[in-house]
Motif scaffolding. Structure first.
Motif, mmCIF file in Angstrom:
data_model
loop_
_atom_site.group_PDB
_atom_site.id
_atom_site.type_symbol
_atom_site.label_atom_id
_atom_site.label_comp_id
_atom_site.label_asym_id
_atom_site.label_seq_id
_atom_site.Cartn_x
_atom_site.Cartn_y
_atom_site.Cartn_z
ATOM 1 N N THR A 221 0.957 -1.044 0.072
ATOM 2 C CA THR A 221 -0.284 -0.359 0.365
ATOM 3 C C THR A 221 0.755 1.008 0.154
ATOM 4 O O THR A 221 0.864 1.710 1.136
ATOM 5 C CB THR A 221 -0.718 -0.202 1.065
ATOM 6 N N ASN A 223 0.478 4.169 -1.310
ATOM 7 C CA ASN A 223 0.040 5.264 -0.433
ATOM 8 C C ASN A 223 -0.501 5.195 0.246
ATOM 9 O O ASN A 223 -1.724 6.348 0.183
ATOM 10 C CB ASN A 223 -0.812 5.544 -2.727
ATOM 11 N N ILE A 226 0.433 9.136 3.102
ATOM 12 C CA ILE A 226 1.131 10.052 1.680
ATOM 13 C C ILE A 226 1.784 11.267 2.431
ATOM 14 O O ILE A 226 2.686 10.964 1.455
ATOM 15 C CB ILE A 226 -0.700 11.298 2.067
ATOM 16 N N ALA A 229 4.621 8.926 0.721
ATOM 17 C CA ALA A 229 4.750 8.720 -1.152
ATOM 18 C C ALA A 229 5.739 10.236 -1.435
ATOM 19 O O ALA A 229 5.949 9.657 -2.025
ATOM 20 C CB ALA A 229 3.712 8.447 -0.728
ATOM 21 N N LYS A 230 4.344 11.358 -0.879
ATOM 22 C CA LYS A 230 5.256 12.047 -1.435
ATOM 23 C C LYS A 230 6.834 12.418 -1.306
ATOM 24 O O LYS A 230 7.096 12.653 -2.597
ATOM 25 C CB LYS A 230 4.424 13.636 -0.400
ATOM 26 N N VAL A 249 -0.194 0.724 -5.282
ATOM 27 C CA VAL A 249 -1.364 1.493 -4.218
ATOM 28 C C VAL A 249 -2.233 1.091 -4.435
ATOM 29 O O VAL A 249 -3.244 -0.115 -5.214
ATOM 30 C CB VAL A 249 -1.377 2.515 -5.632
ATOM 31 N N ASN A 253 -6.776 6.516 -2.794
ATOM 32 C CA ASN A 253 -6.031 7.733 -2.107
ATOM 33 C C ASN A 253 -5.453 7.860 -2.753
ATOM 34 O O ASN A 253 -4.071 7.853 -1.980
ATOM 35 C CB ASN A 253 -6.039 6.604 -0.673
ATOM 36 N N PHE A 254 -6.008 9.149 -3.104
ATOM 37 C CA PHE A 254 -4.692 10.451 -4.396
ATOM 38 C C PHE A 254 -5.196 11.499 -4.165
ATOM 39 O O PHE A 254 -5.861 12.225 -4.966
ATOM 40 C CB PHE A 254 -5.312 10.081 -6.002
ATOM 41 N N LEU A 258 -0.995 14.500 -3.809
ATOM 42 C CA LEU A 258 -0.308 13.419 -4.807
ATOM 43 C C LEU A 258 -0.563 13.509 -5.965
ATOM 44 O O LEU A 258 1.014 12.676 -6.635
ATOM 45 C CB LEU A 258 -0.339 12.108 -3.891
ATOM 46 N N ARG A 259 -1.670 14.307 -5.996
ATOM 47 C CA ARG A 259 -2.164 13.810 -7.684
ATOM 48 C C ARG A 259 -1.288 14.832 -7.686
ATOM 49 O O ARG A 259 -0.746 14.758 -9.127
ATOM 50 C CB ARG A 259 -3.462 14.447 -7.860
ATOM 51 N N ASN A 299 -10.092 8.808 -9.211
ATOM 52 C CA ASN A 299 -8.570 7.676 -9.514
ATOM 53 C C ASN A 299 -8.458 7.066 -10.238
ATOM 54 O O ASN A 299 -7.247 7.846 -11.190
ATOM 55 C CB ASN A 299 -8.719 7.409 -7.781
#
Length: 507
Positions: A221, A223, A226, A229-230, A249, A253-254, A258-259, A299
């Motif tokens: 998982t 993402n 956050i 992930a960032k 992913v 959860n975006f 994150l997008r 998403n």
């Protein structure tokens, strides 16, 4: 010379492909402390000669052989253990990995001396030390507690320069999964354990400085946290060189922050494995899988339309309470939401999961041999399940490969994706009597023959030709030379072998 090749400990496994590497072996190797200098990692590939593998292992005269066992290599490993113990009974064989960590064990590993269940970084070292010191009193099955990720040696320095140049580099920033999906072994460990992000990025940077450009994150998982992930995405976005990243992913959860980062990645650099499995809320509830359909739709639309990320979207055939019709609706909907690959998987009952609670209710029957795939249930007969397994194989060859994008777009123009491909897959099997070793030219001719019944022959011939000739270096399939004028103008492009599917599906 022979003396220099001798090692007390050999760590080995059989990978699914030559390009793969075993992160688990490197974790064990990194944590051998004073025993490390007299240990060696040897990696092989499934479907190789087990006697040759045994020969190459035993030429080092090891006292201990540790083997990592997975669903894809379990049968080969069982044969390898038998060979080693027959020709060198004094060699101690220790097994570990997911395929021996949970009961029931459905492959016979009786000839192994020890089995370590769970996370073996500490337990394997302790066992080896006791064996080599001559005072081993361990039981045959050693149950390992979860390790503290902050207190074990990380394995990344033990990727060789050859690995970095020629193979995938597997990394992980955390262990565990917060979800409880019943078909997945990750659901057993629902507590997340993270490395310090600073420590993890330091390891990534060391690999980068050594030339690593192909990273596969094994976190289930990526993402879910956050901030982590960032930090990882920002690290790579600062790089100007070409690279390839693979993440698993969750689809819902975006957040916007994150997008914005994902949108910055160039085509061919980012691959996302998106676990959907089913879009039927009742089926998802049955297997303890939480679905937020509106989030998933939004998403997937974002990832397809606003980013260059290449997607693998997972769907499973055979889930408890899911009919073929329900699966078909899932596929039809996913086709409208994404241009990525849709990976059609067959349900497997892994030891350690709770899927068996559905066996009586839905008449679930599975193979006793790896990969323990479903044979039938009360909603899908054995014959239908066989058809669906062939469907999955042909779907990968025709649709996921990217070789026939415009051809399949024409096939699906009425929106009946599942219905039309189901009919095609049954026809293809009758026509070819095989699901393997079908060349590109042969498949192109099959598609022309099948689709010519419904579409204008010249039209379908031109579309198939355009698809096939998209890749540089290909020649016109012989059957099309009789239909297409010799001066036909087509555009070819260079496509790297490593990322062919991603590059073909860019458009």
């Amino acid at each position: 010379m022979l003396q220099s090749r001798m090692k007390n400990i050999i760590l080995t496994t059989l990978n699914a492909r030559y390009s793969h590497t075993s992160l688990a072996l490197r974790y064990l190797y990194a944590n051998l402390k004073e025993l490390k200098e007299n240990a060696k990692i040897l990696e092989f590939v499934i479907n190789s000669s087990n006697q040759t593998i045994a020969e190459q292992i035993l030429e080092h005269k090891p006292k201990i052989v540790g083997i990592a066992v997975y669903i894809w290599n379990a049968t080969d490993v069982a044969e390898l253990v038998q060979t080693i113990k027959k020709v060198s009974p004094e060699t101690i064989v220790v097994l570990g990995g997911p395929e021996v960590s949970y009961k029931p064990l459905r492959v016979n590993f009786d000839m192994a001396d020890y089995i370590i269940t769970g996370e073996g970084e500490v337990s394997f070292y302790n066992l080896c030390k006791d064996i080599l010191d001559g005072n081993c009193k361990e039981l045959r099955v050693i149950n390992s507690p979860k390790v503290d990720l902050e207190n074990i040696v990380l394995p990344y320095d033990d990727y060789t320069d050859f690995d970095i140049k020629n193979r995938h580099i597997y990394v992980e920033m955390a262990r565990g999964c917060p979800f409880e999906c019943e078909f997945c072994l990750s659901s057993i460990d629902t507590k997340m354990r993270y490395l310090s992000i600073e420590v993890f990025l330091e390891q990534i940077d060391k690999l980068w400085q050594r030339g690593a450009r192909n990273f596969k994150f094994i976190d289930r998982t990526f993402n879910i946290k956050i901030s982590y992930a960032k930090a990882i995405l920002n690290y790579f976005l600062e790089k100007e060189e070409e690279y390839f990243l693979h993440f698993e992913v969750i689809p819902d959860n975006f957040p916007e922050e994150l997008r914005e980062l994902i949108k910055k990645f160039k085509a061919g650099s980012l691959q996302l494995e998106v676990g959907i499995q089913t879009l039927n809320l009742d089926v998802a509830k049955e297997i303890h899988r939480n679905l937020r359909i509106d989030k998933i739709k939004d998403n997937l639309k974002f990832l397809s339309q606003e980013t260059h990320a290449h997607m693998h979207i997972d769907l499973i055939i055979g889930l408890p309470s899911e009919t073929i019709e329900s699966f078909g609706k899932n596929l039809d909907l996913l086709y409208t939401l994404s241009t990525g690959e849709i990976q059609v998987g067959i349900l497997k009952k892994l030891s350690g999961t709770t899927l068996d609670r559905h066996d009586k209710v839905y008449g679930m029957v599975y193979s006793d041999l790896p990969p323990y795939d479903i044979l039938k249930n009360d909603l899908i007969s054995f014959e239908q399940m066989q058809e669906m397994k062939r469907f999955a194989r042909f779907w990968d060859i025709v649709y996921n490969s990217g070789n026939f994008q415009k051809t399949t777009a024409l096939l699906f123009e009425d929106g009946k994706v599942f219905e039309n491909f189901y009919d095609l897959s049954k026809w293809l099997y009758r026509r070819s009597e095989s699901t393997y070793k079908i060349s590109l030219d042969r498949m192109a001719e099959f598609l022309f023959e099948y689709m010519s019944v419904k579409f204008d022959k010249e039209k379908i011939a031109n579309i198939i030709l355009e698809d096939v000739m998209k890749v540089g270096g290909r020649k016109i399939p012989p059957f099309l030379k009789k239909i297409i004028p010799e001066n036909y103008d087509f555009a070819q492009k260079d496509v790297s072998k490593a990322n062919k599917r991603q590059e073909l599906r860019k458009e």
